[in-house]
Write a protein that holds these residues in place. Structure first.
Motif, PDB file in Angstrom:
ATOM      1  N   CYS A 161       1.015  -1.171  -0.055  1.00 14.60           N
ATOM      2  CA  CYS A 161       0.008   0.041   0.063  1.00 14.60           C
ATOM      3  C   CYS A 161       1.002   1.229   0.171  1.00 14.60           C
ATOM      4  N   PHE A 162       2.244   1.280   0.850  1.00 13.90           N
ATOM      5  CA  PHE A 162       2.604   2.494   0.703  1.00 13.90           C
ATOM      6  C   PHE A 162       3.959   2.648  -0.312  1.00 13.90           C
ATOM      7  N   LYS A 163       4.001   1.636  -1.005  1.00 19.80           N
ATOM      8  CA  LYS A 163       5.057   1.618  -2.109  1.00 19.80           C
ATOM      9  C   LYS A 163       4.818   2.674  -2.953  1.00 19.80           C
ATOM     10  N   GLU A 164       6.056   3.439  -3.266  1.00 18.11           N
ATOM     11  CA  GLU A 164       5.926   4.247  -4.423  1.00 18.11           C
ATOM     12  C   GLU A 164       5.111   3.989  -5.679  1.00 18.11           C
ATOM     13  N   GLY A 165       4.359   4.754  -6.094  1.00 20.44           N
ATOM     14  CA  GLY A 165       3.590   4.563  -7.402  1.00 20.44           C
ATOM     15  C   GLY A 165       3.459   6.021  -8.057  1.00 20.44           C
ATOM     16  N   ALA A 166       1.947   5.913  -8.553  1.00 17.85           N
ATOM     17  CA  ALA A 166       1.760   7.127  -8.973  1.00 17.85           C
ATOM     18  C   ALA A 166       1.606   8.069  -7.865  1.00 17.85           C
ATOM     19  N   LEU A 167       1.316   7.784  -6.849  1.00 19.33           N
ATOM     20  CA  LEU A 167       1.600   8.683  -5.705  1.00 19.33           C
ATOM     21  C   LEU A 167       2.805   8.449  -4.962  1.00 19.33           C
ATOM     22  N   THR A 168       3.599   9.420  -4.235  1.00 19.87           N
ATOM     23  CA  THR A 168       4.625   9.039  -3.820  1.00 19.87           C
ATOM     24  C   THR A 168       4.506   8.777  -2.534  1.00 19.87           C
ATOM     25  N   GLN A 169       5.606   8.147  -1.559  1.00 19.02           N
ATOM     26  CA  GLN A 169       5.531   7.706  -0.386  1.00 19.02           C
ATOM     27  C   GLN A 169       5.032   9.002   0.341  1.00 19.02           C
ATOM     28  N   LYS A 170       5.593  10.103   0.254  1.00 23.26           N
ATOM     29  CA  LYS A 170       5.210  11.323   0.904  1.00 23.26           C
ATOM     30  C   LYS A 170       3.777  11.568   1.005  1.00 23.26           C
ATOM     31  N   GLN A 171       3.163  11.534  -0.429  1.00 21.78           N
ATOM     32  CA  GLN A 171       1.820  11.936  -0.380  1.00 21.78           C
ATOM     33  C   GLN A 171       0.845  10.851   0.206  1.00 21.78           C
ATOM     34  N   LYS A 172       1.345   9.590   0.116  1.00 19.94           N
ATOM     35  CA  LYS A 172       0.580   8.437   0.929  1.00 19.94           C
ATOM     36  C   LYS A 172       0.736   8.670   2.455  1.00 19.94           C
ATOM     37  N   GLN A 173       1.727   9.073   2.867  1.00 20.40           N
ATOM     38  CA  GLN A 173       1.953   9.208   4.292  1.00 20.40           C
ATOM     39  C   GLN A 173       1.011  10.412   5.012  1.00 20.40           C
ATOM     40  N   LEU A 174       1.013  11.359   3.853  1.00 22.56           N
ATOM     41  CA  LEU A 174      -0.074  12.514   4.353  1.00 22.56           C
ATOM     42  C   LEU A 174      -1.472  12.080   4.476  1.00 22.56           C
ATOM     43  N   ILE A 175      -1.713  11.220   3.427  1.00 25.40           N
ATOM     44  CA  ILE A 175      -3.060  10.764   3.519  1.00 25.40           C
ATOM     45  C   ILE A 175      -3.219   9.951   4.447  1.00 25.40           C
ATOM     46  N   ALA A 176      -2.458   9.111   4.905  1.00 23.38           N
ATOM     47  CA  ALA A 176      -2.440   8.176   6.091  1.00 23.38           C
ATOM     48  C   ALA A 176      -2.498   8.859   7.643  1.00 23.38           C
ATOM     49  N   LEU A 177      -1.961   9.885   7.461  1.00 21.03           N
ATOM     50  CA  LEU A 177      -2.180  10.933   8.485  1.00 21.03           C
ATOM     51  C   LEU A 177      -3.356  11.616   8.605  1.00 21.03           C
ATOM     52  N   GLY A 178      -3.948  12.022   7.686  1.00 18.76           N
ATOM     53  CA  GLY A 178      -5.376  12.479   7.891  1.00 18.76           C
ATOM     54  C   GLY A 178      -6.371  11.395   7.957  1.00 18.76           C
ATOM     55  N   ILE A 179      -6.240  10.430   7.468  1.00 17.77           N
ATOM     56  CA  ILE A 179      -7.076   9.192   7.874  1.00 17.77           C
ATOM     57  C   ILE A 179      -6.948   8.898   9.631  1.00 17.77           C
ATOM     58  N   SER A 180      -5.608   8.851  10.088  1.00 21.16           N
ATOM     59  CA  SER A 180      -5.547   8.310  11.318  1.00 21.16           C
ATOM     60  C   SER A 180      -6.246   9.663  12.126  1.00 21.16           C
ATOM     61  N   ILE A 181      -5.961  10.850  11.977  1.00 17.22           N
ATOM     62  CA  ILE A 181      -6.604  12.060  12.609  1.00 17.22           C
ATOM     63  C   ILE A 181      -8.146  11.825  12.696  1.00 17.22           C
ATOM     64  N   HIS A 182      -8.658  11.625  11.252  1.00 17.77           N
ATOM     65  CA  HIS A 182      -9.873  11.393  11.361  1.00 17.77           C
ATOM     66  C   HIS A 182     -10.684  10.370  12.060  1.00 17.77           C
ATOM     67  N   ALA A 183      -9.862   9.134  12.009  1.00 21.99           N
ATOM     68  CA  ALA A 183     -10.138   8.110  13.031  1.00 21.99           C
ATOM     69  C   ALA A 183      -9.960   8.002  14.526  1.00 21.99           C
ATOM     70  N   GLN A 184      -9.209   9.393  14.761  1.00 24.49           N
ATOM     71  CA  GLN A 184      -8.851   9.410  16.163  1.00 24.49           C
ATOM     72  C   GLN A 184      -8.134   8.585  16.748  1.00 24.49           C
ATOM     73  N   ASP A 185      -7.182   7.863  15.904  1.00 22.46           N
ATOM     74  CA  ASP A 185      -6.158   6.647  16.113  1.00 22.46           C
ATOM     75  C   ASP A 185      -5.063   7.303  16.786  1.00 22.46           C
ATOM     76  N   GLU A 186      -4.682   7.525  18.024  1.00 24.35           N
ATOM     77  CA  GLU A 186      -3.482   8.431  18.325  1.00 24.35           C
ATOM     78  C   GLU A 186      -2.214   7.624  18.067  1.00 24.35           C
ATOM     79  N   TYR A 187      -1.944   6.262  18.071  1.00 28.60           N
ATOM     80  CA  TYR A 187      -0.794   5.480  17.817  1.00 28.60           C
ATOM     81  C   TYR A 187      -0.617   5.869  16.254  1.00 28.60           C
ATOM     82  N   CYS A 188      -1.575   5.778  15.389  1.00 28.02           N
ATOM     83  CA  CYS A 188      -1.097   5.904  14.019  1.00 28.02           C
ATOM     84  C   CYS A 188      -0.934   7.365  13.692  1.00 28.02           C
ATOM     85  N   ILE A 189      -1.665   8.305  14.386  1.00 26.60           N
ATOM     86  CA  ILE A 189      -1.305   9.789  14.345  1.00 26.60           C
ATOM     87  C   ILE A 189       0.201  10.037  14.636  1.00 26.60           C
ATOM     88  N   ILE A 190       0.801   9.370  15.497  1.00 28.65           N
ATOM     89  CA  ILE A 190       2.059   9.539  15.918  1.00 28.65           C
ATOM     90  C   ILE A 190       2.922   8.855  14.854  1.00 28.65           C
TER      91      ILE A 190
END
Length: 121
Positions: free
Chosen positions: A41-70
């Motif tokens: 899922c996090f492998k470089e592709g059409a989206l960069t790993q940087k972009q994928k991590q920003l997406i994951a951070l947003g989802i983590s925040i929305h899910a209120q998952d503090e471990y994943c936010i960190i």
């Protein structure tokens, strides 16, 4: 997980890794499959790993998952995200998640950025 005063984001990452290690010992095949899935899922592709991590951070925040936010705040920094990029991702997340997302962004995410930047020095 609810962060207690005095707990650092680094100690939360250590706690997560220890828990993951114990789980992996008890469920090795599941852990192997899950790790392979997330690596894909996090492998470089059409989206960069940087972009994928920003997406994951947003989802983590929305899910209120503090471990994943960190974890994903650290991953964003490791991928070279600026504080501004991370805070803009917080803003987009707040557009969907309202006050709950905003509260994580203005507290835990900023705490993580500060602590992770201090560890780099």
């Amino acid at each position: 997980m609810e962060m207690q005063a005095g707990n650092s984001t680094e100690s939360a990452l250590i706690k997560y890794k220890e828990g993951l290690g114990m789980f992996t010992q008890k469920m090795p095949e599941f852990a192997r499959q899950f790790n392979a899935f997330t690596e894909e899922c996090f492998k470089e592709g059409a989206l960069t790993q940087k972009q994928k991590q920003l997406i994951a951070l947003g989802i983590s925040i929305h899910a209120q998952d503090e471990y994943c936010i960190i974890y994903h705040t650290k991953a964003c920094l490791d991928q070279g995200c600026s504080e501004q990029e991370i805070l803009e991702a917080v803003g987009v997340t707040a557009a969907f998640g309202g006050g709950a997302s905003m509260s994580q962004g203005v507290t835990l995410v900023q705490e993580c950025i500060s602590e992770m930047n201090q560890l780099k020095q």
